[in-house]
Design an enzyme around this catalytic site. Structure first.
Site, short mmCIF file in Angstrom:
data_model
loop_
_atom_site.label_atom_id
_atom_site.label_comp_id
_atom_site.label_asym_id
_atom_site.label_seq_id
_atom_site.Cartn_x
_atom_site.Cartn_y
_atom_site.Cartn_z
N PHE A 151 92.77 79.41 -37.50
CA PHE A 151 94.24 79.51 -37.51
C PHE A 151 94.90 78.22 -37.04
O PHE A 151 95.95 78.24 -36.41
CB PHE A 151 94.72 80.70 -36.70
CG PHE A 151 94.93 81.96 -37.50
CD1 PHE A 151 95.99 82.81 -37.21
CD2 PHE A 151 94.08 82.30 -38.54
CE1 PHE A 151 96.19 83.96 -37.96
CE2 PHE A 151 94.28 83.44 -39.29
CZ PHE A 151 95.34 84.28 -39.00
N GLY A 152 94.27 77.10 -37.31
CA GLY A 152 94.82 75.79 -36.95
C GLY A 152 94.40 75.27 -35.60
O GLY A 152 94.65 74.10 -35.29
N LEU A 174 89.30 76.65 -39.65
CA LEU A 174 90.06 75.90 -38.64
C LEU A 174 90.63 76.83 -37.57
O LEU A 174 91.46 76.40 -36.76
CB LEU A 174 91.19 75.10 -39.30
CG LEU A 174 90.74 73.95 -40.21
CD1 LEU A 174 91.95 73.28 -40.85
CD2 LEU A 174 89.91 72.94 -39.44
N LYS A 185 96.25 70.62 -33.49
CA LYS A 185 97.70 70.42 -33.51
C LYS A 185 98.39 71.15 -32.36
O LYS A 185 99.39 70.66 -31.82
CB LYS A 185 98.30 70.85 -34.84
CG LYS A 185 98.25 72.33 -35.17
CD LYS A 185 98.90 72.57 -36.54
CE LYS A 185 98.90 74.04 -36.91
NZ LYS A 185 99.56 74.25 -38.22
N LEU A 198 91.48 74.45 -34.49
CA LEU A 198 90.49 73.38 -34.57
C LEU A 198 91.04 72.10 -35.21
O LEU A 198 90.35 71.08 -35.24
CB LEU A 198 89.26 73.87 -35.32
CG LEU A 198 88.40 74.87 -34.53
CD1 LEU A 198 87.38 75.56 -35.41
CD2 LEU A 198 87.71 74.17 -33.36
N TYR A 251 98.65 90.10 -48.81
CA TYR A 251 99.32 88.83 -48.51
C TYR A 251 100.74 88.80 -49.06
O TYR A 251 101.03 89.48 -50.04
CB TYR A 251 98.52 87.67 -49.11
CG TYR A 251 97.17 87.44 -48.49
CD1 TYR A 251 96.80 88.01 -47.27
CD2 TYR A 251 96.23 86.63 -49.13
CE1 TYR A 251 95.55 87.78 -46.72
CE2 TYR A 251 94.98 86.40 -48.58
CZ TYR A 251 94.65 86.98 -47.38
OH TYR A 251 93.41 86.75 -46.83
N SER A 289 88.94 81.17 -42.24
CA SER A 289 89.44 80.61 -40.96
C SER A 289 88.54 79.52 -40.41
O SER A 289 88.20 79.54 -39.21
CB SER A 289 89.64 81.72 -39.92
OG SER A 289 90.76 82.51 -40.23
#
Length: 347
Positions: free
Chosen positions: A238-239, A236, A244, A241, A53, A234
């Protein structure tokens, strides 16, 4: 916040884990420290990171996430208050800048990876040391089927277990786990540990969400019987769910900031379609899409801890608050109906 023991280890972790892959790319050092402070205030004692990371992985930033956590640990004096997890990268993912391209899971490489992580984290030990992905050929990161034609030389699991056991005996790590692993892999790690008199793996960190429930297809039974706790990442997707990207296709986030080649599974049309249906279900029941998705993960019997990530405190607060959301039988039936129509599009 409730805490659970991971497998047969002595690690007593909160049921929410703070993920950190945005630290050093989407979040500054000050923002990372702010999130860490807030997470501990809310009862989270579990922090997950990786030598790879932040994301998007690149040579210029590799290791920065661990460095940010390390400066926070030194400044806050909270080392004894947290369960610190990090991960060693595996081979064959094209990240040749790590350890001069020597990223297999043998003793030489694992020892080098542990030592550099300890330096960046400014600590003498790692509570949970994880293998980020297997050495061998296995379908992960969007691959859905095993392909024997992709076989490659790899480090035997027996040798990896021996190396990790040595690091435990030396006190550099307290327990170890796997990530992006299969049911066969979990069983083989357990078998080799028993043969060697080594600790069993305490955990498996795999993707699990409303659009990827593949863990329920055999891994759930394997991990239950072998006492291996799932760390769901994960949740969500990667967003996706959070809805947005449904509400605004250009919303800032990983899927718009980074090239589509990074994680194409979350850009499938079926993922968008399923996410839209889950968002409609959530809103029809007075919930935000994120609340529905996270409450689902938090409530599953086989999830030991759910790894959440955020780029600001507003998101982090909503994600933690979702722990208080209870899903009734009608909502669960609605979720399962959508799942039947869109079967693991994010796998």
């Amino acid at each position: 916040m409730k805490k659970v023991l991971l497998g047969d280890s002595q690690l007593n972790v909160s049921t929410i884990c703070l993920g950190s892959m945005t630290f050093g790319e989407q979040n500054t050092e000050a923002q990372a420290h702010e999130q860490l402070d807030y997470a501990l205030e809310r009862g989270i004692n579990f922090i997950d990171t990786a030598e790879m990371y932040p994301v998007m992985p690149r040579a210029a930033t590799q290791g920065r996430t661990e460095q940010y956590i390390g400066t926070w640990l030194k400044k806050s004096g909270k080392r004894s208050d947290v369960i610190l997890a990090t991960k060693a990268a595996g081979p064959s993912r094209g990240m040749n800048w790590m350890r001069n391209g020597e990223t297999d899971l043998d003793e030489k490489n694992l020892r080098a990876a542990v030592e550099t992580s300890l330096q960046r984290l400014q600590t003498d030990y790692i509570d949970l040391y994880q293998l980020h992905w297997p050495s061998r050929n296995v379908p992960i990161f969007g691959q859905k089927q095993f392909n024997p034609e992709l076989e490659r030389p790899c480090t035997a699991i027996a040798d990896t277990v021996a190396a990790l056991h040595a690091l435990v005996k030396e006190g550099k790590i307290r327990a170890f786990g796997v990530s992006n692993e299969s049911a066969w892999g979990v069983s083989e790690f357990v078998k080799q540990a028993d043969l060697q008199g080594a600790p069993r793996i305490a955990s498996i960190q795999n993707a699990y969400s409303l659009v990827n429930r593949s863990f329920e297809q055999g891994l759930d039974e394997t991990c239950y019987r072998e006492k291996v706790g799932l760390l769901a990442y994960s949740p969500l997707a990667f967003g996706q769910l959070s809805a947005k990207y449904i509400d605004n296709a250009q919303a800032p986030g990983r899927l718009t900031l980074f090239p589509s080649t990074w994680s194409p599974r979350y850009l499938r049309a079926s993922v968008f379609a399923a996410s839209k249906r889950y968002a409609e279900l959530a809103r029809a029941n007075g919930l935000t899409p994120s609340q529905l998705a996270l409450a689902w993960c938090y409530s599953r019997w086989f999830v030991a801890s759910t790894i959440i990530g955020a780029t600001n405190l507003v998101q982090l607060k909503e994600n933690i608050d979702a722990l208080e959301v209870s899903l009734n039988d009608e909502l669960i039936a609605g979720i399962n109906q959508i799942h039947e129509e869109f079967h693991n599009p994010g796998q």
